[in-house]
Design an enzyme around this catalytic site. Structure first.
Site, PDB file in Angstrom:
ATOM      1  N   TYR A  19       0.761  -1.245   0.000  1.00  0.00           N
ATOM      2  CA  TYR A  19       0.000   0.000   0.000  1.00  0.00           C
ATOM      3  C   TYR A  19       0.796   1.303   0.000  1.00  0.00           C
ATOM      4  CZ  TYR A  19      -4.069  -2.985   0.529  1.00  0.00           C
ATOM      5  OH  TYR A  19      -5.044  -3.919   0.303  1.00  0.00           O
ATOM      6  N   PHE A  60     -10.699  -3.902  11.032  1.00  0.00           N
ATOM      7  CA  PHE A  60     -11.722  -3.938   9.972  1.00  0.00           C
ATOM      8  C   PHE A  60     -11.094  -4.459   8.684  1.00  0.00           C
ATOM      9  CE2 PHE A  60     -10.098  -0.096   7.885  1.00  0.00           C
ATOM     10  CZ  PHE A  60      -9.495   0.579   8.938  1.00  0.00           C
TER      11      PHE A  60
HETATM   12  C1  LIG Z   1      -7.283  -3.646   3.055  1.00  0.00           C
HETATM   13  C2  LIG Z   1      -7.321  -5.069   2.706  1.00  0.00           C
HETATM   14  O1  LIG Z   1      -8.343  -5.584   2.377  1.00  0.00           O
HETATM   15  S1  LIG Z   1      -5.881  -5.965   2.777  1.00  0.00           S
HETATM   16  C3  LIG Z   1      -6.182  -7.426   1.841  1.00  0.00           C
HETATM   17  C4  LIG Z   1      -5.474  -7.389   0.515  1.00  0.00           C
HETATM   18  N1  LIG Z   1      -5.803  -8.612  -0.193  1.00  0.00           N
HETATM   19  C5  LIG Z   1      -5.023  -9.702  -0.167  1.00  0.00           C
HETATM   20  O2  LIG Z   1      -3.939  -9.760   0.418  1.00  0.00           O
HETATM   21  C6  LIG Z   1      -5.585 -10.895  -0.900  1.00  0.00           C
HETATM   22  C7  LIG Z   1      -4.525 -11.623  -1.730  1.00  0.00           C
HETATM   23  N2  LIG Z   1      -3.867 -10.738  -2.718  1.00  0.00           N
HETATM   24  C8  LIG Z   1      -4.527 -10.174  -3.738  1.00  0.00           C
HETATM   25  O3  LIG Z   1      -5.730 -10.286  -3.905  1.00  0.00           O
HETATM   26  C9  LIG Z   1      -3.697  -9.376  -4.731  1.00  0.00           C
HETATM   27  O4  LIG Z   1      -2.408  -9.951  -4.826  1.00  0.00           O
HETATM   28  C10 LIG Z   1      -3.520  -7.886  -4.336  1.00  0.00           C
HETATM   29  C11 LIG Z   1      -4.887  -7.246  -4.181  1.00  0.00           C
HETATM   30  C12 LIG Z   1      -2.756  -7.733  -3.027  1.00  0.00           C
HETATM   31  C13 LIG Z   1      -2.719  -7.187  -5.438  1.00  0.00           C
HETATM   32  O5  LIG Z   1      -3.486  -7.142  -6.616  1.00  0.00           O
HETATM   33  P1  LIG Z   1      -2.787  -6.979  -8.078  1.00  0.00           P
HETATM   34  O6  LIG Z   1      -3.881  -6.731  -9.044  1.00  0.00           O
HETATM   35  O7  LIG Z   1      -1.885  -8.111  -8.296  1.00  0.00           O
HETATM   36  O8  LIG Z   1      -1.939  -5.669  -7.859  1.00  0.00           O
HETATM   37  P2  LIG Z   1      -1.307  -4.777  -9.044  1.00  0.00           P
HETATM   38  O9  LIG Z   1      -1.049  -5.652 -10.236  1.00  0.00           O
HETATM   39  O10 LIG Z   1      -2.127  -3.578  -9.270  1.00  0.00           O
HETATM   40  O11 LIG Z   1       0.060  -4.390  -8.352  1.00  0.00           O
HETATM   41  C14 LIG Z   1       0.556  -3.090  -8.268  1.00  0.00           C
HETATM   42  C15 LIG Z   1       1.997  -3.179  -7.823  1.00  0.00           C
HETATM   43  O12 LIG Z   1       2.051  -3.734  -6.518  1.00  0.00           O
HETATM   44  C16 LIG Z   1       2.881  -4.907  -6.499  1.00  0.00           C
HETATM   45  N3  LIG Z   1       2.208  -5.852  -5.621  1.00  0.00           N
HETATM   46  C17 LIG Z   1       0.876  -6.005  -5.474  1.00  0.00           C
HETATM   47  N4  LIG Z   1       0.625  -6.965  -4.577  1.00  0.00           N
HETATM   48  C18 LIG Z   1       1.804  -7.410  -4.151  1.00  0.00           C
HETATM   49  C19 LIG Z   1       2.183  -8.408  -3.233  1.00  0.00           C
HETATM   50  N5  LIG Z   1       1.252  -9.127  -2.565  1.00  0.00           N
HETATM   51  N6  LIG Z   1       3.506  -8.636  -3.035  1.00  0.00           N
HETATM   52  C20 LIG Z   1       4.417  -7.911  -3.712  1.00  0.00           C
HETATM   53  N7  LIG Z   1       4.106  -6.935  -4.620  1.00  0.00           N
HETATM   54  C21 LIG Z   1       2.819  -6.706  -4.825  1.00  0.00           C
HETATM   55  C22 LIG Z   1       2.870  -5.381  -7.920  1.00  0.00           C
HETATM   56  O13 LIG Z   1       4.005  -6.162  -8.221  1.00  0.00           O
HETATM   57  C23 LIG Z   1       2.862  -4.090  -8.694  1.00  0.00           C
HETATM   58  O14 LIG Z   1       4.165  -3.529  -8.713  1.00  0.00           O
HETATM   59  P3  LIG Z   1       4.682  -2.625  -9.946  1.00  0.00           P
HETATM   60  O15 LIG Z   1       3.725  -1.439 -10.001  1.00  0.00           O
HETATM   61  O16 LIG Z   1       6.060  -2.264  -9.542  1.00  0.00           O
HETATM   62  O17 LIG Z   1       4.571  -3.507 -11.130  1.00  0.00           O
END
Ligand SMILES: CC(=O)SCCNC(=O)CCNC(=O)[C@H](O)C(C)(C)COP(=O)(O)OP(=O)(O)OC[C@H]1O[C@@H](n2cnc3c(N)ncnc32)[C@H](O)[C@@H]1OP(=O)(O)O
Length: 399
Positions: A123, A399
């Protein structure tokens, strides 16, 4: 970046979003029974869906208020339910959801967004920073003998789950929010608490402290024991008090619960020190703490102006990679905050600003790590004083 669209979901699409989110956390979908509770957690018009041929990602938020240094409260969007289907990750879907959501939060006039992060790497890039930190500890019940000078405390009364569901929201609201970072718990928050309590494998118990003016604190806990002869752990799920009398009264109560070997608490305030109550200060062991609330200044000028400061002015040059209108220079002083063209004292990203905003980190600590760039090193001392808070920030609401 893949081809997808983001839009606000209709209420009849909410369950699909919640089940998608749960699947990204490796949790089974809702049942018809659990959905009755879960659906009450979604504020209408606040759940986003990302679509290509079907729903592939989601994020939602609800309105609450957060306490700021100085005691004022301001609007915050509590962001939760963020997930992207595992066959569509790392293609920018979350980025699209976050950009849309932050623009919407700012357009609604909410100065802040906040979340609890599943991982520490996600984030910062969207401008969120760790704004409160917490402590975890364990108490060895047999060594935890109260010192004779510990105040007696008042009466403690158990509430059934149904009574707690009916009366805890008002009791929580009546307790003072003494720490920056504490949040209100709106009607969209409590169904999650109820679901947790109803789905728990051990009873979730609510004990309420009565002071001279009536209920002034409560503890929610459950006791876990694997087998009859195994040691039992009393997990403190929530502990909120208005006075030190309520606090010691509730400590006396939980320490007196039978068939308990260890008391465990997580995500507690950094300055909550039960060891000071005991004859043996080593009855309490730290089990580690960590980041708690991640804050995002959605409207930087409004957010900067909403808290109090002490000391001399500092000029900040803030860079916001997502909400560009926030980028610029701000003169921050106890008598007010204004945009300025003056030479900056410090340059920082909006995520680093979130880290110092509630006082969880000193600007000089972030500068030492390269997260803040001082133009003149002497400005760091001024900034440390300006953003300092007398009590450590803590949220205490999950939350
Ligand atoms: C507030 C909450 O609800 S917290 C809960 C968050 N949800 C989870 O953890 C559930 C499991 N994870 C997921 O659903 C997904 O992996 C998410 C939501 C965390 C990320 O979604 P994505 O669509 O893959 O993210 P997106 O492709 O937009 O990534 C943006 C950047 O963040 C990085 N990034 C995103 N998630 C991660 C991660 N878990 N670990 C490392 N890097 C990450 C990406 O590599 C990318 O980097 P770049 O801009 O340098 O290329």
């Amino acid at each position: 970046m893949s081809d997808y669209t983001v839009r606000t979901l209709r209420p009849d699409e909410h369950r699909a979003a919640v089940d998608l989110f749960r699947s990204t956390l490796h949790v089974v979908p809702t049942t018809d029974e659990t959905w009755k509770l879960s659906e009450r957690m979604l504020q209408p018009g606040r759940t986003l869906g990302a679509f290509d041929t079907e729903l592939i990602g989601t994020a939602r938020s609800f309105d609450a208020e957060v306490t700021l240094p100085g005691g004022a409260r301001a609007g915050v969007a509590g962001v939760t339910g963020v997930g992207v289907r595992p066959d569509r990750t790392r293609r920018g879907i979350l980025t699209g959801l976050m950009r849309t959501q932050l623009a919407d939060i700012a357009a609604r006039g909410l100065p802040f967004a906040a979340l609890r992060a599943s991982e520490g790497v996600i984030y910062n890039r969207f401008g969120y920073g760790v704004a409160t930190r917490s402590r975890g500890y364990e108490i060895d019940r047999r060594r935890a003998v109260l010192r004779p000078d510990v105040p007696a405390g008042g009466q403690v009364e158990l509430w059934s789950l149904d009574t707690a569901l009916e009366r805890l929201p008002a009791l929580y609201e009546s307790l003072p929010h003494t720490r920056p970072g504490m949040m209100t718990r709106p009607p969209y928050w409590w169904p999650g608490w109820e679901r947790h309590a109803r789905e728990a494998t051990s009873p979730v118990v609510t004990a309420v402290h009565h002071g001279a003016q009536g209920p002034d604190g409560y503890v929610v806990y459950s006791v876990e024991r694997k087998h009859w002869n195994d040691p039992a752990v009393l997990n403190i799920i929530s502990l909120q008090t208005a006075t030190s009398e309520a606090s010691t009264g509730l400590w006396r109560y939980v320490l007196g619960v039978d068939l308990v070997d260890t008391l465990r608490a997580e995500e507690r305030p950094l300055d909550e020190l039960p060891e000071l109550l005991f004859t043996d200060i080593r009855a309490v062991k730290d089990t580690g703490g960590g980041d708690e609330l991640w804050l995002r200044l959605a409207d930087v000028p409004a957010a900067l102006a909403a808290r109090s400061y002490a000391g001399e002015p500092v000029v900040l040059e803030v860079a916001d990679p997502v909400l560009d209108g926030n980028s610029g220079r701000y003169r921050v002083a106890p008598d007010g905050v204004e945009r300025t063209e003056e030479t900056p004292d410090l340059r920082l990203g909006v995520d680093a600003l979130a880290m110092i905003y509630l006082g969880a980190w000193r600007p000089s600590q972030l500068a030492a790590a390269g997260r803040i760039q001082p133009v003149a090193p002497s400005s760091l001392e001024r900034a440390d004083r300006l953003f300092a808070t007398p009590v450590p920030a803590w949220c205490g609401t999950h939350f």
